[in-house]
Design an enzyme around this catalytic site. Structure first.
Site, PDB file in Angstrom:
ATOM      1  N   HIS A   1       0.859  -1.207  -0.014  1.00 13.44           N
ATOM      2  CA  HIS A   1       0.073  -0.013   0.081  1.00 13.44           C
ATOM      3  C   HIS A   1       0.969   1.108  -0.057  1.00 13.44           C
ATOM      4  O   HIS A   1       0.548   2.225   0.551  1.00 13.44           O
ATOM      5  CB  HIS A   1      -1.019  -0.094   1.199  1.00 13.44           C
ATOM      6  CG  HIS A   1      -2.043  -1.041   1.272  1.00 13.44           C
ATOM      7  ND1 HIS A   1      -3.135  -1.020   0.538  1.00 13.44           N
ATOM      8  CD2 HIS A   1      -2.248  -2.283   1.600  1.00 13.44           C
ATOM      9  CE1 HIS A   1      -3.861  -2.152   0.686  1.00 13.44           C
ATOM     10  NE2 HIS A   1      -3.142  -2.949   1.467  1.00 13.44           N
TER      11      HIS A   1
ATOM     12  N   ASN B   1     -10.180  -3.194   1.897  1.00 10.44           N
ATOM     13  CA  ASN B   1      -9.922  -3.067   0.440  1.00 10.44           C
ATOM     14  C   ASN B   1     -11.197  -2.887  -0.437  1.00 10.44           C
ATOM     15  O   ASN B   1     -12.162  -2.891   0.331  1.00 10.44           O
ATOM     16  CB  ASN B   1      -9.177  -4.596  -0.063  1.00 10.44           C
ATOM     17  CG  ASN B   1      -7.686  -4.660   0.698  1.00 10.44           C
ATOM     18  OD1 ASN B   1      -7.179  -3.672   0.949  1.00 10.44           O
ATOM     19  ND2 ASN B   1      -7.516  -5.917   1.070  1.00 10.44           N
TER      20      ASN B   1
END
Length: 807
Positions: A175, A248
Site C-alpha cells: 500500500h 480493501n
C-alpha cells in the site's frame, strides 16, 4: 491410438531458444538445447519447467484441515532441480570478481556467519566518503573565497547532507502508493441495539475521518491504474478514541492465515533477481505461489475482474474484509461485515485503456480525487453493515472466520447506516497522506475482533510496521494520527516524543498523583467479548484450520457465475494476459487446473487461449463441500451498481477547430455544466478558435497532451471546415478509435460523421442493431441529441467489444 511424434523445425527450435533469453512471456513449451551447444538459457528454461512440473499440485493441502491433522503436520513437498541454474538468480553468477565473489555455497546462508563479517573498527583510519575517498577537511564546506558562497561542486558536503536528509522515512511495504482526503461520517440512525461505538450513538452524529486509498503491490512512485487490489482505509476520529477500518475494494483476500502474508507479498512483489515487474502480478512468482494455494482462487476471480482497474477511487466499493463484532451497552455481541457503497456507482476502466492511461498520466486516480474535491464535487459513500448472530453463522455452509469467503447479500442483507463525505484535500501530502498510520488494532468500545486468523496477524503487524516506518513508538503523536479524544496514560519517552508531562508519576497504581490517570472500568472502558465463536471448540493449542476453510472453490464459482457475460469475458482476458506473461508453462497449467474446479468453462477457454491442453482439475482439499445457500448473487456484478445515472465529474472531450459550428456546441457545453460534467475543448494546439458564425472558443487541452482514453465521452463538431482540419491531424482518428473501442459514448454532429467513416467506426452493432452509445444528429437538432448523449454517457457500451479488436 498412439500419437505420431512431431519433430519441430530448426526455425521453431531457434525461436523457442531465443524465447529463453526473454524475461517477459514465453512459449507454450521450452525447446531442447542443441546438442553440444552449451546453450545455458535454453537449458535453464528446460530445467525450470521440469522443476515446476514436478510439483503439479500441493499434495499436503488436504492435511492442513481438521483437528485430526493438527499434531501431524507433514514435511513440505519438495522437488530436486536438475541443475543449480534452475533455481539461481542469474546465469552470470559464475563470473567472479573481488567484489562479487563466486556463487552462493549450496544450502548455506552466509549472512548468518559470525558478526565479524560486518563489524567495523576505524582505529587508526582516515575519514573517507562513502566511496572510500579520503577527506582532507571535515570542518569547512568549499566556498568561493573565505567569505564567499558555498559551491555546488562540494561533493563531500552534498554527500553528507544528502545522506542525512534521506535517513527517514521508509515507504510502506504494501500500500505504498496512496492518496488521501479528509471528511466526515454521519450516522443516519442510532445503532445502540447493536453497538455502543461512538460513531453510531445517535442520528446525525458527525465523526471526522481521514481516508487513504492505495494500490497494494506497487512502490510509492508506481502507477495508479495497475491491475491490483485497492486499499480503502478509514480513520474515524471518534470522541472515544481512533477507530481504523482498514479494508480493501474487494471483500475477500488471497490467504486464510497471517502466517502466509509474507509469502504472498514476496511472491507478488517484483522478482528479487531483477526487480521486475513493478506494480504487476503478471509474473512467475505470484502465479507459482497462488497456484499452490487453492484458497486464493476466489480472490483471483476478483483480481482478474474489472474491480481491479476502477475508473476512480470515487467509484469503487470498500469492504472491511474480516468479520468483526459489535457490542452494545448490555455486553451483547453481534457479528458484522462492513461495506462502503459509492454514491456514484461502481465503474471501471477497460484493460487497454488502463495501460494507456498509465503512460499518459500515472497519477490518474490521485488527480481525479484531488480535482473532484477542489471542484466541490465531494465524493460520497454510504456505510452498510451485514449484522448477524453466532447462531446464524454456525448454519452457513462456509466459515465466517475465513477471509477468503464473503457472505452473500441474499443470506444477510446490507443495512445502510450512514454516509461518508470527503470534502477537504490535505495541505501537505507528506505530513498527512504519507505519515498517516492505520492499524487494525485501533478500535473503540462497542467494537471487537473475531478469531479470524488473518485478522489476528494484522492486529500485530500493522502496529509493528508503523513503529519501524515512522521511526519509533510515538507515531501516534504525529498530527495526522493524533486522536480528537483526550490521551492520558503512563507511556513515556521514546523517539520523537512530543508530549511534555507534568509531575513525577508514570505508573499505576499510584498515590503521588492521586491515583491518576485511573483505569476506566468496564462500564466506560474497552472490554473484549468473553464468549468467542469457537467457545464450544477444543481449547488445545494447535496449528490447523477449521474444516470449512478447506472449501476453496465454491465462492470463486459464485463470484464468476454472478458476473454479466461481458464481465466474464473480461475476467478471462485478464487471466490470459497475466498467465501469458508467466515464463514457466507448468505454472500456467497449474493455475488453469485450479480454475477448472471453479469454472470448467473459464479453464477450457484459457487452455485454448494459452496454447495448451486442458489439464485435469487439481485435487481438492475438500472433495465434497457443503451445498452453498446461494449459487448466483447479482449484487456481486459491478454493473449491478450503476449509481444514480448522473454524469457529475465525468470528463467530456469536445474536439474543435477553426470554422466549427458554434450554436450546438454552446448548447452542449451549457447542458454538460448544468449536469455537473466537466467539458473540455480539445484541439490540435492550445489557443482561440473561431466558430462559423464568429463565435470564439478557447481550447484548454490538446489531443497531444490529453489523449482520448483520459475522457469519459467524446463530442465531434459540425462544419466541413472543422472536420477537414481535424482530419488533417493524425491524433484525431486515434482519439476517436480509443473512445469507440473503450466502449464510451460518442456524439457526432452533422459533417463529423465523415470522421467516423475515416476511423472505420461502424454505425451499428455487429448484429445490425443500433449502437446506443453512438449519437448521430444534425446541429439543428442539438437539443434532442444532447439529451440522448447525456442519457447514454453514464455506462459503457460493451456490446461493441471484440476480442481481439477489429479494424
Amino acid at each position: 491410438m498412439s500419437k505420431k511424434k512431431v519433430t519441430p523445425s530448426v526455425a521453431t527450435l531457434d525461436a523457442a531458444r531465443a524465447a529463453a533469453r526473454n524475461t517477459d512471456s514465453g512459449p507454450a513449451a521450452p525447446a531442447p538445447a542443441a546438442a553440444g551447444s552449451n546453450d545455458l538459457p535454453a537449458q535453464k528454461a528446460i530445467d525450470a519447467q521440469a522443476l515446476a512440473a514436478a510439483m503439479p499440485d500441493n499434495p499436503n493441502k488436504a492435511l492442513e484441515h481438521g483437528i485430526a491433522n493438527a499434531q501431524s503436520a507433514p514435511v513440505g513437498a519438495t522437488a530436486t532441480p536438475a541443475s543449480r541454474p534452475a533455481t539461481g538468480s542469474t546465469l552470470s553468477e559464475a563470473n567472479a570478481s573481488a567484489k562479487t565473489g563466486t556463487a552462493a555455497p549450496e544450502g548455506v546462508n552466509a549472512t548468518i556467519d559470525s558478526l565479524d563479517r560486518v563489524r567495523v573498527d576505524s582505529s587508526g583510519q582516515m575519514l573517507t566518503t562513502n566511496q572510500g575517498v579520503p577527506i582532507a577537511d571535515n570542518q569547512n564546506s568549499l566556498k568561493a573565497g573565505a567569505r564567499g558562497p558555498a559551491l555546488l561542486e562540494d561533493f563531500i558536503l552534498r554527500e553528507k547532507l544528502t545522506h542525512f536528509d534521506h535517513e527517514r522515512i521508509p515507504e510502506r511495504i504494501v500500500h505504498a502508493r496512496g492518496s488521501g482526503a479528509h471528511g466526515f461520517f454521519e450516522a443516519y440512525e442510532p445503532l445502540t441495539k447493536y453497538t455502543k461505538a461512538a460513531p453510531f450513538k445517535e442520528a446525525g452524529k458527525i465523526t471526522p475521518v481521514f481516508v487513504r486509498f492505495s494500490t497494494v503491490a506497487g512502490e510509492r512512485g508506481s502507477k495508479d491504474t495497475a491491475r491490483d487490489v485497492r486499499g480503502f482505509a478509514v480513520k474515524f476520529y471518534t470522541d472515544e478514541g481512533n477507530w481504523d477500518l482498514v479494508g480493501n475494494n474487494m471483500p475477500v483476500f488471497f490467504i486464510q492465515d497471517a502466517i502466509k502474508f509474507p509469502d504472498l507479498v514476496h511472491a507478488v512483489k517484483p522478482e528479487p533477481h531483477h526487480q521486475m515487474p513493478q506494480a504487476a502480478s503478471a509474473h512467475d512468482t505470484f502465479w507459482d505461489f497462488v497456484s499452490l494455494m487453492p484458497e486464493s482462487t476466489h480472490m483471483l476471480m476478483w483480481q482478474m475482474s474489472d474491480r481491479a482497474i476502477p475508473r476512480s477511487y470515487r467509484m469503487m466499493q470498500g469492504f472491511g474484509v474480516h468479520t468483526f463484532r459489535l457490542v452494545n451497552d448490555a455486553g451483547e455481541s453481534f457479528l458484522v461485515k462492513f461495506h462502503w457503497q459509492p454514491k456514484l456507482g461502481t465503474h471501471s476502466l477497460v484493460w487497454e485503456e488502463a495501460v494507456k492511461i498509465s503512460g499518459a498520466d500515472p497519477d490518474f486516480h490521485r488527480r481525479d480525487l484531488w480535482e473532484a474535491i477542489e471542484a466541490g464535487e465531494y465524493p460520497e459513500w454510504e456505510l452498510g453493515l451485514q449484522i448477524f448472530t453466532e447462531e446464524q453463522a454456525e448454519q452457513f455452509s462456509f466459515d465466517i472466520l475465513d477471509a477468503t469467503k464473503l457472505i452473500p447479500e441474499e443470506l444477510v442483507p446490507v443495512q445502510i447506516v450512514g454516509r461518508m463525505v470527503l470534502n477537504r484535500n490535505p495541505d501537505n501530502f507528506f505530513a498527512e497522506t504519507e505519515q498517516v498510520a492505520f492499524c487494525t488494532a485501533h478500535i473503540v468500545p462497542g467494537l471487537d475482533f473475531t478469531n479470524d486468523p488473518l485478522l489476528a496477524g494484522r492486529i500485530h503487524s500493522y502496529v509493528d510496521t508503523q513503529i519501524s516506518r515512522l521511526g519509533g513508538p510515538n507515531f501516534h503523536e504525529l498530527p495526522i494520527n493524533a486522536p480528537v479524544a483526550q490521551v492520558h496514560n503512563n507511556q513515556r519517552d521514546g523517539m520523537h516524543r512530543q508530549a511534555i508531562h507534568r509531575g513525577r508519576v508514570a505508573y499505576e497504581p499510584n498515590s503521588l498523583a492521586g491515583g491518576c490517570p485511573f483505569q476506566a472500568g468496564a462500564a466506560q472502558g474497552f472490554t473484549s467479548v468473553a464468549r468467542r465463536l469457537d467457545a464450544k471448540e477444543s481449547a488445545d493449542k494447535v496449528r490447523i484450520k477449521p474444516e470449512k476453510f478447506a472449501d476453496h472453490y465454491t465462492q470463486a464459482r459464485l463470484f464468476f457465475e454472478s458476473q454479466s457475460e461481458v464481465e466474464k469475458a473480461h475476467i478471462g482476458n485478464a487471466f490470459r494476459f497475466e498467465l501469458s506473461k508467466v515464463t514457466v508453462p507448468a505454472i500456467r497449467e497449474r493455475v488453469v487446473a485450479s480454475l477448472a474446479n471453479a469454472s470448467p468453462e473459464l479453464a477450457a477457454r484459457l487452455a485454448q487461449d494459452l496454447g495448451m491442453a486442458l489439464p485435469a482439475p487439481l485435487p481438492k482439499a475438500l472433495e465434497n463441500p457443503p451445498r452453498p445457500e446461494v449459487e448466483v448473487s447479482p449484487p456481486l456484478s459491478l454493473l449491478a451498481r450503476p449509481g444514480d445515472g448522473g454524469i457529475r465529474t465525468r470528463k467530456v472531450a469536445i474536439l474543435i477547430a477553426h470554422g466549427v459550428e458554434g450554436t450546438s456546441l454552446a448548447k452542449l457545453i451549457s447542458a454538460l455544466v448544468e449536469a455537473g460534467a466537466v467539458p473540455r475543448l480539445v484541439a490540435a494546439r492550445l489557443g482561440t478558435y473561431s466558430g462559423a458564425a464568429g463565435e470564439s472558443f478557447e481550447a484548454d487541452a490538446t489531443m497531444e497532451n490529453s489523449p482520448g482514453f483520459l475522457f469519459d465521452a467524446l463530442v465531434l463538431p459540425d462544419s466541413a471546415a472543422a472536420v477537414e482540419a481535424l482530419d488533417a491531424d493524425a491524433h484525431t482518428l486515434e482519439f476517436l478509435r480509443a473512445q469507440y473501442w473503450h466502449c464510451k459514448t460518442i456524439l457526432a454532429f452533422g459533417a463529423s460523421e465523415a470522421l467516423l467513416a475515416e476511423a472505420q467506426i461502424p454505425l451499428a452493432l455487429p448484429d445490425g442493431s443500433p449502437d446506443a452509445g453512438l449519437v448521430l444528429a444534425d446541429a439543428s437538432d442539438a437539443d434532442a441529441a444532447i439529451a440522448a448523449f447525456i442519457a447514454a454517457m453514464p455506462l459503457r457500451h460493451f456490446d461493441r467489444e471484440n476480442d481481439p479488436p477489429k479494424n
